[in-house]
Design a protein around this motif. Structure first.
Motif, PDB file in Angstrom:
ATOM      1  N   ALA A  47       0.822  -1.204   0.000  1.00  0.00           N
ATOM      2  CA  ALA A  47       0.000   0.000   0.000  1.00  0.00           C
ATOM      3  C   ALA A  47       0.861   1.262   0.000  1.00  0.00           C
ATOM      4  O   ALA A  47       0.372   2.339  -0.328  1.00  0.00           O
ATOM      5  N   VAL A  48       2.134   1.137   0.401  1.00  0.00           N
ATOM      6  CA  VAL A  48       3.073   2.260   0.369  1.00  0.00           C
ATOM      7  C   VAL A  48       4.395   1.774  -0.231  1.00  0.00           C
ATOM      8  O   VAL A  48       4.693   0.583  -0.242  1.00  0.00           O
ATOM      9  N   THR A  49       5.148   2.739  -0.725  1.00  0.00           N
ATOM     10  CA  THR A  49       6.505   2.452  -1.190  1.00  0.00           C
ATOM     11  C   THR A  49       7.458   3.207  -0.284  1.00  0.00           C
ATOM     12  O   THR A  49       7.058   4.133   0.428  1.00  0.00           O
ATOM     13  N   ARG A  50       8.724   2.803  -0.324  1.00  0.00           N
ATOM     14  CA  ARG A  50       9.713   3.505   0.493  1.00  0.00           C
ATOM     15  C   ARG A  50      11.013   3.592  -0.282  1.00  0.00           C
ATOM     16  O   ARG A  50      11.309   2.774  -1.146  1.00  0.00           O
ATOM     17  N   GLU A  51      11.763   4.647   0.046  1.00  0.00           N
ATOM     18  CA  GLU A  51      13.081   4.838  -0.549  1.00  0.00           C
ATOM     19  C   GLU A  51      14.039   5.261   0.548  1.00  0.00           C
ATOM     20  O   GLU A  51      13.654   5.970   1.480  1.00  0.00           O
ATOM     21  N   ARG A  52      15.246   4.800   0.452  1.00  0.00           N
ATOM     22  CA  ARG A  52      16.262   5.139   1.456  1.00  0.00           C
ATOM     23  C   ARG A  52      16.613   6.615   1.365  1.00  0.00           C
ATOM     24  O   ARG A  52      16.744   7.182   0.298  1.00  0.00           O
ATOM     25  N   SER A  53      16.772   7.207   2.534  1.00  0.00           N
ATOM     26  CA  SER A  53      17.268   8.575   2.644  1.00  0.00           C
ATOM     27  C   SER A  53      18.197   8.584   3.852  1.00  0.00           C
ATOM     28  O   SER A  53      17.754   8.733   4.991  1.00  0.00           O
ATOM     29  N   GLY A  54      19.472   8.339   3.598  1.00  0.00           N
ATOM     30  CA  GLY A  54      20.418   8.180   4.697  1.00  0.00           C
ATOM     31  C   GLY A  54      20.134   6.871   5.408  1.00  0.00           C
ATOM     32  O   GLY A  54      20.055   5.820   4.790  1.00  0.00           O
ATOM     33  N   ALA A  61      17.329   6.418   7.156  1.00  0.00           N
ATOM     34  CA  ALA A  61      15.877   6.311   7.299  1.00  0.00           C
ATOM     35  C   ALA A  61      15.223   6.028   5.947  1.00  0.00           C
ATOM     36  O   ALA A  61      15.887   5.971   4.919  1.00  0.00           O
ATOM     37  N   TYR A  62      13.925   5.865   5.979  1.00  0.00           N
ATOM     38  CA  TYR A  62      13.134   5.703   4.763  1.00  0.00           C
ATOM     39  C   TYR A  62      12.208   6.899   4.595  1.00  0.00           C
ATOM     40  O   TYR A  62      11.749   7.490   5.567  1.00  0.00           O
ATOM     41  N   LEU A  63      11.925   7.219   3.337  1.00  0.00           N
ATOM     42  CA  LEU A  63      10.871   8.160   2.992  1.00  0.00           C
ATOM     43  C   LEU A  63       9.750   7.335   2.378  1.00  0.00           C
ATOM     44  O   LEU A  63       9.992   6.463   1.543  1.00  0.00           O
ATOM     45  N   TRP A  64       8.539   7.599   2.810  1.00  0.00           N
ATOM     46  CA  TRP A  64       7.378   6.787   2.454  1.00  0.00           C
ATOM     47  C   TRP A  64       6.427   7.547   1.538  1.00  0.00           C
ATOM     48  O   TRP A  64       6.240   8.757   1.689  1.00  0.00           O
ATOM     49  N   SER A  65       5.796   6.824   0.613  1.00  0.00           N
ATOM     50  CA  SER A  65       4.807   7.400  -0.298  1.00  0.00           C
ATOM     51  C   SER A  65       3.670   6.404  -0.471  1.00  0.00           C
ATOM     52  O   SER A  65       3.905   5.191  -0.441  1.00  0.00           O
ATOM     53  N   PRO A  66       2.447   6.905  -0.690  1.00  0.00           N
ATOM     54  CA  PRO A  66       1.357   5.967  -0.996  1.00  0.00           C
ATOM     55  C   PRO A  66       1.638   5.297  -2.337  1.00  0.00           C
ATOM     56  O   PRO A  66       2.161   5.933  -3.256  1.00  0.00           O
ATOM     57  N   ALA A  67       1.332   4.017  -2.445  1.00  0.00           N
ATOM     58  CA  ALA A  67       1.602   3.279  -3.681  1.00  0.00           C
ATOM     59  C   ALA A  67       0.576   3.591  -4.762  1.00  0.00           C
ATOM     60  O   ALA A  67       0.842   3.384  -5.941  1.00  0.00           O
ATOM     61  N   ALA A  68      -0.585   4.088  -4.375  1.00  0.00           N
ATOM     62  CA  ALA A  68      -1.643   4.364  -5.341  1.00  0.00           C
ATOM     63  C   ALA A  68      -2.575   5.421  -4.773  1.00  0.00           C
ATOM     64  O   ALA A  68      -2.496   5.772  -3.605  1.00  0.00           O
ATOM     65  N   ASP A  69      -3.457   5.907  -5.640  1.00  0.00           N
ATOM     66  CA  ASP A  69      -4.473   6.837  -5.170  1.00  0.00           C
ATOM     67  C   ASP A  69      -5.531   6.061  -4.381  1.00  0.00           C
ATOM     68  O   ASP A  69      -5.426   4.847  -4.214  1.00  0.00           O
ATOM     69  N   GLU A  70      -6.547   6.748  -3.922  1.00  0.00           N
ATOM     70  CA  GLU A  70      -7.571   6.106  -3.100  1.00  0.00           C
ATOM     71  C   GLU A  70      -8.251   4.953  -3.843  1.00  0.00           C
ATOM     72  O   GLU A  70      -8.501   3.896  -3.265  1.00  0.00           O
ATOM     73  N   ALA A  71      -8.555   5.146  -5.124  1.00  0.00           N
ATOM     74  CA  ALA A  71      -9.205   4.079  -5.891  1.00  0.00           C
ATOM     75  C   ALA A  71      -8.277   2.871  -6.019  1.00  0.00           C
ATOM     76  O   ALA A  71      -8.710   1.725  -5.901  1.00  0.00           O
ATOM     77  N   GLY A  72      -7.008   3.127  -6.247  1.00  0.00           N
ATOM     78  CA  GLY A  72      -6.042   2.032  -6.349  1.00  0.00           C
ATOM     79  C   GLY A  72      -5.895   1.269  -5.047  1.00  0.00           C
ATOM     80  O   GLY A  72      -5.757   0.044  -5.040  1.00  0.00           O
ATOM     81  N   LEU A  73      -5.930   1.995  -3.934  1.00  0.00           N
ATOM     82  CA  LEU A  73      -5.836   1.333  -2.631  1.00  0.00           C
ATOM     83  C   LEU A  73      -7.081   0.497  -2.347  1.00  0.00           C
ATOM     84  O   LEU A  73      -6.990  -0.600  -1.795  1.00  0.00           O
ATOM     85  N   LEU A  76      -6.720  -2.604  -4.297  1.00  0.00           N
ATOM     86  CA  LEU A  76      -5.743  -3.487  -3.651  1.00  0.00           C
ATOM     87  C   LEU A  76      -6.394  -4.247  -2.493  1.00  0.00           C
ATOM     88  O   LEU A  76      -6.195  -5.450  -2.346  1.00  0.00           O
ATOM     89  N   ARG A  77      -7.216  -3.551  -1.702  1.00  0.00           N
ATOM     90  CA  ARG A  77      -7.911  -4.223  -0.599  1.00  0.00           C
ATOM     91  C   ARG A  77      -8.862  -5.293  -1.126  1.00  0.00           C
ATOM     92  O   ARG A  77      -8.937  -6.397  -0.580  1.00  0.00           O
ATOM     93  N   MET A  78      -9.575  -4.973  -2.199  1.00  0.00           N
ATOM     94  CA  MET A  78     -10.493  -5.943  -2.789  1.00  0.00           C
ATOM     95  C   MET A  78      -9.727  -7.167  -3.288  1.00  0.00           C
ATOM     96  O   MET A  78     -10.163  -8.305  -3.094  1.00  0.00           O
ATOM     97  N   ARG A  79      -8.609  -6.937  -3.907  1.00  0.00           N
ATOM     98  CA  ARG A  79      -7.799  -8.044  -4.428  1.00  0.00           C
ATOM     99  C   ARG A  79      -7.286  -8.919  -3.289  1.00  0.00           C
ATOM    100  O   ARG A  79      -7.290 -10.148  -3.390  1.00  0.00           O
TER     101      ARG A  79
END
Length: 152
Positions: free
Chosen positions: A46-53, A55-67, A70-73
């Protein structure tokens, strides 16, 4: 809590750290709790992450419809009888939603036909339905008794 964390990430101007998310949630949530929630969301894709030093920086993997998709799947993937679940789901759709689903499936089939290497072997009449999901080719058409009543 997961929904609140996702909502905070959706409001972020870009990838956000766990401390940023913790501040936006307010209350008395510990940093480690926020990290646990983010890690669980990452495991659920549901989220992605990328290294920053360190720590991680986090982002939603999709918009609300995509999420929601994903829950339905995930629910569908957790059920042993996919055919029964999908049949039950489709039988409860409104006529408008059923038509939208038919249109989307037709578009997906057309896109699969246009894609290179999209030729598929014929499906025997007694074959089980193909797994549904993003990018999955439509399986054999299954008709619901209400199709005749609706002219389908």
């Amino acid at each position: 809590m997961e929904a609140q964390v996702l909502a905070a990430l959706h409001r972020a101007p870009g990838p956000a750290g766990a401390a940023w998310v913790q501040e936006r949630l307010g209350g008395d949530l510990a940093y480690t709790t926020v990290m646990t929630i983010l890690s669980r969301l990452h495991a659920k894709q549901a989220v992605t992450r990328e290294r920053s030093g360190r720590a991680y920086l986090w982002s939603p993997a999709a918009d609300e419809a995509g999420l929601a998709a994903l829950r339905m799947r995930r629910v569908l993937d957790g059920e042993p009888d996919r055919d029964a679940v999908l049949t039950s789901f489709v039988s409860t759709l409104s006529a408008q939603d059923e038509q939208l689903l038919r249109t989307l499936l037709d578009r997906a089939a057309e896109a699969a036909e246009e894609a290179p290497g999209a030729a598929q072997a014929p499906v025997p009449d007694d074959a089980p339905a193909a797994p549904a999901g993003p990018g999955a080719a439509p399986g054999p058409t299954r008709h619901h008794p209400s199709d005749e009543a609706r002219g389908g």
